[in-house]
Structure formats: structure tokens, C-alpha cells
Design a protein around this motif. Structure first.
Motif, short mmCIF file in Angstrom:
data_model
loop_
_atom_site.label_atom_id
_atom_site.label_comp_id
_atom_site.label_asym_id
_atom_site.label_seq_id
_atom_site.Cartn_x
_atom_site.Cartn_y
_atom_site.Cartn_z
N ILE A 122 35.71 35.53 37.40
CA ILE A 122 36.20 36.38 38.48
C ILE A 122 37.65 36.76 38.23
O ILE A 122 38.51 35.90 38.06
CB ILE A 122 36.08 35.68 39.85
CG1 ILE A 122 34.62 35.30 40.14
CG2 ILE A 122 36.67 36.55 40.95
CD1 ILE A 122 33.69 36.47 40.33
N ASN A 183 34.15 38.64 50.14
CA ASN A 183 33.51 39.64 49.27
C ASN A 183 33.16 39.03 47.91
O ASN A 183 32.10 39.32 47.34
CB ASN A 183 34.43 40.84 49.07
CG ASN A 183 34.68 41.60 50.38
OD1 ASN A 183 33.98 41.40 51.37
ND2 ASN A 183 35.66 42.47 50.38
N VAL A 184 34.04 38.18 47.40
CA VAL A 184 33.78 37.54 46.10
C VAL A 184 32.58 36.60 46.19
O VAL A 184 31.80 36.49 45.24
CB VAL A 184 35.04 36.81 45.59
CG1 VAL A 184 34.71 35.89 44.43
CG2 VAL A 184 36.10 37.83 45.15
N VAL A 187 29.52 38.49 45.40
CA VAL A 187 29.38 38.77 43.97
C VAL A 187 28.91 37.52 43.24
O VAL A 187 28.06 37.58 42.34
CB VAL A 187 30.71 39.27 43.39
CG1 VAL A 187 30.65 39.35 41.87
CG2 VAL A 187 31.05 40.65 43.97
N TYR A 235 35.71 43.94 43.85
CA TYR A 235 34.62 43.26 44.54
C TYR A 235 34.33 43.96 45.87
O TYR A 235 35.13 43.90 46.80
CB TYR A 235 34.96 41.78 44.73
CG TYR A 235 35.29 41.16 43.39
CD1 TYR A 235 34.28 40.91 42.47
CD2 TYR A 235 36.60 40.94 43.00
CE1 TYR A 235 34.55 40.40 41.21
CE2 TYR A 235 36.89 40.43 41.74
CZ TYR A 235 35.87 40.17 40.85
OH TYR A 235 36.15 39.68 39.60
#
Length: 374
Positions: A122, A183-184, A187, A235
Motif C-alpha cells: 500500500i 478506503n484502504v 482495497v 484508494y
């Protein structure tokens, strides 16, 4: 003659454009699906008709906006008001659902809460993460303690106005309600499961719960408004559109310790871990009464042992696990260009309050106590 023909052609072209725009503006982003796994909730007559009318009168008379409400006890509908089938953006209540999805993924061995952003690959292309920021773990993200203070899609004013300086705090040290973390997590779930958020949710949550109004297409990315998002992050924000009755099923799953229709969908251990008060809001001078703590993407009301999901525009869910009660309040914030625009034009668009739902819960709880049903 030629001028008339040209004018007629222009007017016809304008008419076609207007009709096309109207069709586009009225087209919903998501539609109620017809899924084979859909299973209706049973209804209970535990509340008298007179008492239900009292609750409906409160909803109609309150000065704030409450469009839709539903209450369950022991996985049965005891009260319903408004169109509980209507698909509505959960807004930040999506984060509490993500907590369940991450828990399911963990229990299936797809991820480990101690994995770091660095090990997961990330990073941000415009503003690369520092080595310290890359040490943040999935658990830090769940607690909103990542120590990453970058702008993120759909962030709230609180994040804009109170953002700490980069590396001011190490991961795990400081609570900061920042959409980067949330949000991450979406993902990471996609990366680890090999499925979209909607596909994973449909398979592992919607099907076991027999959701009536959900399919994988109910999860959309980007701006829910007729205004495009500024691309602040690699993201994307994800939005989960759900009906009130399906959201209530999620609450019932939690209220029944992860068991639904005699199926253990998520472990009691995960829920207990999720509802620990990792952050006491008073330590940060945050006033979100009646909420006073934060767990893994869930808000907590510790004195009364109540669990909350909380989203913009009046998307609230109150869960009382002790008494197996679930109360959900929903308000429509748009599902098309036209309806979203009308919502944004409403000066009273965010007038809903958690206290309205708490009032419905308190009155119902007292009624059930007086009837010896609790």
C-alpha cells in the motif's frame, strides 16, 4: 425556408438532448435485485397497534427528518415505518459493515490483522508513504489509528480541520477519523479475497442473511453526488447501498452474537474484539453523544452496552445485544443524478439525529419491560 429548416433542426436536437439528459438524470445508480437467496423477515405482534401508532406519531411530529425506521427483536420485525425496501446509501455506516467483512476474511485465513501497509504494497503515487506510515497494520486501520494523515476521498470536515502533521503520531498511538484508513481497508479486502467488495459481501454476508434487496452491484465507487470527486488518493471511496430491512438483518446478526438462522456467520470472538473501546472519545474532546467510544469501525455507547453504526444524512443503526433489539433509521440521500441533486439542494438535508432513534428504542424497551417481554 432554409432558415426555418435549420431552426427546426436545432430545436429538434435540443429536444433530443433534453430528453436524453432527463433519462440519464433519472436513471438510478443501483436497483433492487431479484435474488434467489432473498428471505423475508417474519413479523411479530409483540407491540400493540396503539403503541405502534404512538411511535409513528413521534416520527411524523418530530422536528427533525426521519423517513424510514424499522425495529427487530429476536430477528422479527416489531415495528416498521416508511419504505423499508428502498435502496439508500449507507454513507459512513458502510464502515461498520466493512468491519464484519474484514472479520469474515480473517476467519477464512485470507488476511492477518498484523500485516502492515508496507508488506501489503500500500502506497500513494502522488504523496508516497513514509517508512513510519508503512508500519501501520490492518488492526490500526480498523481502530482509525493508522498514523497516516493524508487526504482521502469523501473525507469529512472534521478530518480537514483537525488533521495532524505527518508522522506527528506513530501508528496505533492516536485516534483520527480519517477516510484513508477506511478506503484502504476496502482495497485490502479486494486484494486478499480476489473479489470486489460487492462480490465478497454478497457471498459471505448477503446470502447467509437472505438479504432481500442486495446484490454485488449495490457497492459503487466514486462520488455518490452529481459532482465528481477530486482525485486525492489512489484508494477510491466505496459506497454501500442497502435497504433498511437488510441493514436491520446485519444488526440482528450482531445482536445474536454472529449467529443467524442457526448459522454461525461470524464468530462471537471477532465481535467481542470489535466492540472493545479502543478509543474513549472524551480523551479527544469529541462530543458525539450518546456515543462515547470507538471499536473496530463501530461506535459504542458503553454505559448502556449499545453498539452503533453512524452515517451522514441520518443513516443510523442501534444494536442492543442483551435484549436482542435492533433499530434502524434511514433517510434517502439520492440514487440518481436528479434525486442526489434534490437532496443536496435541501437546506434541511442533514437534520436527522441519533436522539430520534434512541427515543424510539427507549420507549419500546420500556414498553417491553412493562409487558414482561424483556
Amino acid at each position: 425556408m432554409k432558415i426555418k429548416k435549420n431552426l427546426k433542426g436545432i430545436l429538434l436536437s435540443l429536444l433530443v438532448l433534453i430528453v436524453a439528459f432527463l433519462i440519464y438524470s433519472l436513471t438510478p445508480r443501483v436497483n433492487n435485485p431479484n435474488m434467489e437467496f432473498a428471505t423475508p423477515l417474519n413479523k411479530s405482534d409483540i407491540l400493540s397497534q396503539d403503541f405502534k401508532e404512538e411511535l409513528q406519531n413521534f416520527i411524523q411530529d418530530t422536528a427533525t427528518k426521519t423517513e424510514i425506521a424499522i425495529a427487530l427483536k429476536n430477528n422479527e420485525i416489531i415495528f416498521e415505518n416508511g419504505d423499508t425496501e428502498k435502496l439508500i446509501n449507507c454513507h459512513s455506516a458502510r464502515k461498520s459493515i466493512m468491519s464484519l467483512l474484514i472479520g469474515i476474511a480473517k476467519e477464512k485465513g485470507l488476511l492477518n490483522l498484523n500485516e502492515s501497509l508496507g508488506s501489503l504494497g500500500i502506497d500513494e503515487s502522488k504523496t508516497p508513504l513514509t517508512q513510519q506510515e508503512k508500519t501501520a497494520t490492518i488492526k490500526d486501520l480498523l481502530m482509525a489509528r493508522s498514523g497516516v494523515y493524508l487526504q482521502a476521498e469523501a473525507e469529512v470536515d472534521y478530518a480537514k480541520n483537525n488533521r495532524p502533521k505527518r508522522e506527528q503520531y506513530k501508528p496505533g498511538e492516536y485516534f483520527f477519523y480519517n477516510n484513508f484508513d477506511f478506503n484502504v481497508l476496502g482495497v485490502i479486502l479486494e486484494q486478499k479475497s480476489g473479489k470486489s467488495i460487492g462480490e465478497f459481501m454478497e457471498e459471505h454476508l448477503a446470502k447467509p442473511l437472505g438479504m432481500q434487496d442486495f446484490s454485488s452491484s449495490n457497492v459503487v465507487y466514486g462520488s455518490p453526488w452529481p459532482i465528481p470527486n477530486e482525485s486525492l488518493s489512489d484508494y477510491p471511496v466505496y459506497w454501500i447501498f442497502m435497504s433498511a430491512r437488510d441493514l436491520a438483518k446485519v444488526g440482528s446478526l450482531v445482536a445474536q452474537n454472529g449467529n443467524y438462522d442457526d448459522k454461525q456467520i461470524i464468530s462471537t470472538e471477532w465481535l467481542e474484539e470489535s466492540f472493545k473501546p479502543y478509543t474513549k472519545l472524551s480523551d479527544y474532546n469529541i462530543n458525539k453523544a450518546p456515543l462515547d467510544a470507538y471499536g473496530y469501525l463501530w461506535w459504542l455507547e458503553m454505559d448502556e452496552n449499545i453498539i452503533w453504526a453512524d452515517g451522514y444524512g441520518g443513516q443510523y443503526m442501534l444494536i442492543d445485544p442483551v435484549n436482542k433489539l435492533v433499530f434502524v433509521q434511514r433517510n434517502f440521500t439520492g440514487n440518481s443524478l436528479m434525486s442526489s441533486g434534490l437532496f443536496l439542494m435541501d437546506e434541511n438535508r442533514d437534520a436527522s439525529h441519533k436522539n430520534d432513534l434512541k427515543h424510539l428504542y427507549d420507549r419500546t424497551k420500556n414498553y417491553l419491560k412493562n409487558q414482561n417481554e424483556l
